[in-house]
Enzyme design. Structure first.
Site, PDB file in Angstrom:
ATOM      1  N   THR A   1       9.114  -8.761   4.122  1.00 13.73           N
ATOM      2  CA  THR A   1       8.449  -8.673   2.828  1.00 13.73           C
ATOM      3  C   THR A   1       9.332  -7.977   1.794  1.00 13.73           C
ATOM      4  OG1 THR A   1       6.300  -8.544   3.923  1.00 13.73           O
ATOM      5  CG2 THR A   1       6.406  -7.799   1.641  1.00 13.73           C
TER       6      THR A   1
ATOM      7  N   TYR B   1      -3.615 -16.218   2.655  1.00 19.47           N
ATOM      8  CA  TYR B   1      -4.367 -17.097   1.759  1.00 19.47           C
ATOM      9  C   TYR B   1      -5.488 -17.870   2.453  1.00 19.47           C
ATOM     10  CZ  TYR B   1      -5.419 -20.478  -1.922  1.00 19.47           C
ATOM     11  OH  TYR B   1      -6.063 -21.246  -2.864  1.00 19.47           O
TER      12      TYR B   1
ATOM     13  N   TYR C   1       2.724  -8.999  12.860  1.00 22.86           N
ATOM     14  CA  TYR C   1       2.772  -8.217  11.620  1.00 22.86           C
ATOM     15  C   TYR C   1       1.411  -8.308  10.952  1.00 22.86           C
ATOM     16  CZ  TYR C   1       4.539  -6.707   6.981  1.00 22.86           C
ATOM     17  OH  TYR C   1       4.751  -6.061   5.785  1.00 22.86           O
TER      18      TYR C   1
ATOM     19  N   ARG D   1      -1.720  -7.601   1.881  1.00 25.55           N
ATOM     20  CA  ARG D   1      -0.972  -8.737   1.334  1.00 25.55           C
ATOM     21  C   ARG D   1      -1.559 -10.079   1.748  1.00 25.55           C
ATOM     22  NH1 ARG D   1       4.014  -8.087  -1.047  1.00 25.55           N
ATOM     23  NH2 ARG D   1       4.860  -5.974  -1.065  1.00 25.55           N
TER      24      ARG D   1
ATOM     25  N   LYS E   1       3.876  -4.738  14.143  1.00 23.06           N
ATOM     26  CA  LYS E   1       4.028  -3.874  12.979  1.00 23.06           C
ATOM     27  C   LYS E   1       2.635  -3.744  12.386  1.00 23.06           C
ATOM     28  CE  LYS E   1       6.141  -3.445   8.405  1.00 23.06           C
ATOM     29  NZ  LYS E   1       6.979  -4.090   7.364  1.00 23.06           N
TER      30      LYS E   1
ATOM     31  N   ILE F   1       8.912   0.249  11.000  1.00 17.75           N
ATOM     32  CA  ILE F   1       9.683  -0.718  10.222  1.00 17.75           C
ATOM     33  C   ILE F   1       9.507  -0.288   8.782  1.00 17.75           C
ATOM     34  CG2 ILE F   1       9.947  -3.127   9.539  1.00 17.75           C
ATOM     35  CD1 ILE F   1       9.086  -3.909  12.363  1.00 17.75           C
TER      36      ILE F   1
END
Length: 293
Positions: free
Chosen positions: A48, A111, A137, A142, A165, A207
């Protein structure tokens, strides 16, 4: 088997740009050297923080090849590899050279908001097809969807899924994963502000965004060791970065960390639209904190 070579301080590398918005490979080399010499245990390419969603396919390939060359096997490399369509991700493996890549980091589909059952089926399909071990992740801020502890623990049984993560910011959820996960399943802090706390709960590393600028300090937090002295050094490093870390994320990532890196002379303060540079107010906070270091 626990992948201990992928524990510790991972750095989610930025992608620096020139004034014309082309990739600044000289700056990228400087940052790779900066973080490796500062104690990073592994690098995450095209995450990202690398503004990967704003890079072309050819640019992504160039960044991967360049970081491989400059890292030169000194630390493991993790490739960010995610998207919305499961079928597209599975098919896309054939377009990447995974030589020199130790694992992939793949975000929950954004989305479309799949159910927990859909997340399990998605990750199983990706892990079945992946030529490298898979790190999950979870970043609901997000993607719009949170992967809950039950789903993570179920996926941890897959032989090609080696860790997560966890960037939900949900401490109770993270604690539940730590309590129930297999010993050989890695859990990384995905929030710089929570790394110290999660390390004390038994996480395997971080991370990190902030480690682009301050790899030694972040490594001190992660490598706190068992002694009381090491614990207090980690605590001090955590507190020394606390206000700066908050400011780095105040106007979005990687906008804040790029401003910090520009002040350190490592790259230019340039992001691609629709991202814009941080506000004057946030810059003033960062400037003040940097003067205190």
């Amino acid at each position: 088997m626990k992948h201990n070579h992928l524990a510790g301080t991972g750095v989610a590398l930025i992608t620096p740009f020139n004034d014309d918005l082309s990739i600044d490979f000289n700056a990228l080399e400087n940052i790779v050297e900066h973080v490796i010499s500062g104690g990073a245990d592994f690098l995450v390419v095209l995450g990202t923080t690398g503004e990967t969603a704003l890079l072309s396919y050819d640019e992504k390939q160039s960044v991967i090849a360049f970081v491989k060359e400059k890292a030169a096997g000194r630390v493991p490399l993790v490739l960010g590899y995610g998207g919305i369509s499961t079928a597209e991700l599975v098919d896309g493996f054939k377009y990447y050279d995974f030589d020199g890549i130790d694992a992939i980091l793949t975000v929950t589909p954004f989305y479309v908001k799949p159910t927990q059952k859909g997340l399990q089926a998605h990750y199983k399909a990706v892990a079945d097809a992946s030529p490298r071990p898979v790190i999950l992740y979870n970043v609901p801020g997000r993607t719009g969807i949170n992967m809950d502890a039950d789903t993570t623990v179920a996926l941890s049984a897959h032989p090609n899924i080696i860790g997560i993560k966890e960037a939900s910011g949900k401490l109770f959820q993270t604690e539940e994963i730590l309590l129930r996960k297999p010993d050989d399943f890695l859990l990384y802090s995905g929030e710089d502000a929570l790394t110290f706390h999660l390390m004390n709960l038994g996480s395997d590393g971080v991370i990190s965004v902030v480690a682009n600028a301050f790899p030694a300090e972040v490594s001190t937090i992660v490598d706190k060791g068992a002694s009381q002295e090491a614990f207090f050094k980690a605590r001090d490093a955590h507190f020394s970065l606390k206000i700066l870390t908050k400011a780095v994320f105040a106007d979005g990532n990687p906008c804040g960390i790029k401003y910090v890196l520009s002040k350190l002379g490592l790259c230019k303060n340039i992001v691609r639209l629709p991202l814009v540079p941080i506000s004057e107010e946030t810059a003033a906070v960062i400037d003040r904190e940097l003067k205190l270091r």
